[in-house]
Design a protein around this motif. Structure first.
Motif, short mmCIF file in Angstrom:
data_model
loop_
_atom_site.label_atom_id
_atom_site.label_comp_id
_atom_site.label_asym_id
_atom_site.label_seq_id
_atom_site.Cartn_x
_atom_site.Cartn_y
_atom_site.Cartn_z
N PHE A 175 0.75 -1.16 -0.07
CA PHE A 175 -0.04 -0.03 0.16
C PHE A 175 0.98 1.24 0.13
N SER A 176 0.32 2.33 -0.63
CA SER A 176 0.97 3.56 -0.52
C SER A 176 0.89 4.06 0.91
N PRO B 189 10.05 6.12 3.54
CA PRO B 189 9.30 7.56 3.72
C PRO B 189 8.13 7.53 2.66
N PRO B 190 7.45 8.29 3.00
CA PRO B 190 5.98 8.54 2.14
C PRO B 190 6.38 9.15 0.86
N ARG B 191 5.89 9.03 -0.31
CA ARG B 191 6.12 9.48 -1.64
C ARG B 191 4.76 10.41 -2.17
N LEU B 192 4.96 11.34 -3.05
CA LEU B 192 3.88 11.77 -3.61
C LEU B 192 4.42 12.21 -4.97
N GLY B 193 4.03 11.06 -6.14
CA GLY B 193 4.67 11.28 -7.29
C GLY B 193 6.16 11.09 -7.26
N ILE C 123 8.00 12.88 -5.55
CA ILE C 123 8.56 13.82 -4.31
C ILE C 123 8.74 12.91 -3.05
N VAL C 124 9.83 12.84 -2.36
CA VAL C 124 10.18 11.84 -1.28
C VAL C 124 10.23 12.72 0.06
N PHE C 125 8.96 12.59 0.96
CA PHE C 125 9.12 13.26 2.04
C PHE C 125 10.01 12.68 3.27
N ASN C 126 11.40 13.07 3.02
CA ASN C 126 12.37 12.29 3.92
C ASN C 126 13.00 13.27 5.06
N THR C 127 12.44 14.49 5.06
CA THR C 127 13.15 15.13 6.37
C THR C 127 12.04 15.60 7.15
N GLU C 128 12.50 16.14 8.32
CA GLU C 128 11.20 16.66 9.47
C GLU C 128 10.36 17.83 8.79
N LYS C 129 11.18 18.79 8.00
CA LYS C 129 10.43 19.77 7.68
C LYS C 129 9.44 19.39 6.64
N GLU C 130 9.88 18.73 5.83
CA GLU C 130 9.12 18.11 4.51
C GLU C 130 7.95 17.49 5.23
N PHE C 131 8.01 16.59 6.11
CA PHE C 131 7.09 15.74 6.72
C PHE C 131 5.85 16.58 7.51
N TYR C 132 6.50 17.78 8.00
CA TYR C 132 5.63 18.69 8.88
C TYR C 132 4.32 19.11 8.06
N TRP C 133 4.61 19.22 6.72
CA TRP C 133 3.48 19.71 5.98
C TRP C 133 2.53 18.69 5.61
N SER D 161 5.36 6.74 10.11
CA SER D 161 6.05 7.02 8.66
C SER D 161 6.94 8.04 9.02
N PHE D 162 6.94 8.81 10.26
CA PHE D 162 7.87 10.15 10.57
C PHE D 162 9.10 9.52 11.07
N LEU D 163 8.86 8.36 11.94
CA LEU D 163 9.93 7.68 12.65
C LEU D 163 10.62 6.68 11.74
N LYS D 164 9.88 6.25 10.70
CA LYS D 164 10.27 5.08 9.75
C LYS D 164 10.53 3.91 10.40
N VAL D 165 10.08 3.83 11.76
CA VAL D 165 10.21 2.39 12.20
C VAL D 165 8.99 2.50 13.47
#
Length: 301
Positions: free
Chosen positions: A41-42, A105-109, A111-121, A187-191
């Motif tokens: 699943f995504s 890490p989650p993806r959108l197209g 774009i990989v949300f791999n940092t804290e600031k990116e995941f914040y949004w 998904s933020f902690l990746k574990v």
């Protein structure tokens, strides 16, 4: 904020005390992790499934709420906390026990949300949706039924409110919020491991809504911010003391637990309606400024 808002719907609006909220966060976290790693699943698709499975677990735990309440309901939800903790640890074929599950890490197209600031949004997006739904829920027929059950469940039943239906709905909505929060967290902690959902986490969520304001959606925000910033402020003060007086920073280690417990007691005694009520009084004061005293005297007359 998301998990605290869910608990506030259950405890603040409906009056059903829960000490197992962290368990439902864990259900959502493990559901999301298993769907992503084993079924492909995504991240985006796993979130509603995590919420729905946590809601089902919450409804199951909420069944005794028709017969029991108060301290006995606390014990029932506390039992659920330890039952789910046991499942997280020992159902190794599904949860991998204490080893845990690693999540990409989650993806959108592209774009990989791999940092804290990116995941914040991403998190902010779900916070806005969750807060908006909770605020509107309080004004609906279901929200008014929740408040009626909280104030006097027997009177609510006499006027035609189905207690079982609305109590289970409150548990389901609250657990759905918890499940979504768990899916975001993992998904933020990746574990995800069982250590992420201890009983103390349930107490922290309860402290957030008590300090922020029971039965107030804005209180969930204030309480979450307040209880999250306390350790950060103490860590900063500890670093400052360590820079000027090495060795004396150890005094701040036990202060975290002391301030945590003291804040709950003080708010229960001095301001039962929490930070949200303080904020409302501040707004009222400046709304009447610069003539607050004269206006209040006129209102009294």
């Amino acid at each position: 904020m998301i998990a605290a808002t869910g608990l506030n719907i259950l405890t603040g609006f409906t009056g059903q005390i829960s000490l197992g909220h962290a368990a439902f966060v864990g259900v959502g976290a493990y559901t999301s992790a298993i769907l992503i790693t084993r079924l492909g699943f995504s991240f985006w698709l796993s979130i509603p499934f995590a919420g729905f499975l946590a809601a089902i677990a919450g409804m199951f735990i909420g069944i005794p709420s028709l017969r029991i309440k108060g301290l006995y309901l606390c014990i029932a939800t506390l039992a659920a906390q330890f039952i789910f903790e046991f499942i997280f640890v020992h159902w190794e074929s599904m949860t991998r026990g204490i080893t845990g599950i690693n999540i990409p890490p989650p993806r959108l197209g592209g774009i990989v949300f791999n940092t804290e600031k990116e995941f914040y949004w991403i998190t902010l997006f779900f916070v806005v949706i969750g807060i908006a739904y909770a605020r509107n829920l309080a004004r609906t027929r279901m929200g008014r039924a929740f408040v009626a059950i909280r104030d006097r469940d027997l009177s609510a039943e006499i006027i035609g409110i189905n207690l079982l239906r609305y109590k289970l709905s409150a548990f389901a909505i609250s657990s759905f919020y918890a499940g979504v929060a768990g899916a975001l967290w993992v998904s933020f902690l990746k574990v995800v491991t069982p250590d992420h959902f201890p009983f103390m986490l349930s107490i922290q969520y309860l402290a957030m809504i008590i300090v922020g304001g029971l039965g107030n959606v804005l209180g969930s925000i204030f309480g979450a911010v307040f209880m999250t910033l306390i350790p950060e402020v103490l860590n900063y003060l500890s670093d400052v003391v360590k820079a000027f007086s090495p060795g004396k920073e150890e005094i701040f280690v036990p202060l975290k637990e002391v301030i945590f417990g003291l804040s709950i007691v003080l708010f229960l005694i001095l301001e039962p309606r929490g930070l949200a009520e303080i904020w409302n009084r501040i707004k009222s004061f400046f709304r009447l400024w610069p003539f607050p005293t004269e206006t209040r005297q006129a209102e009294r007359r």
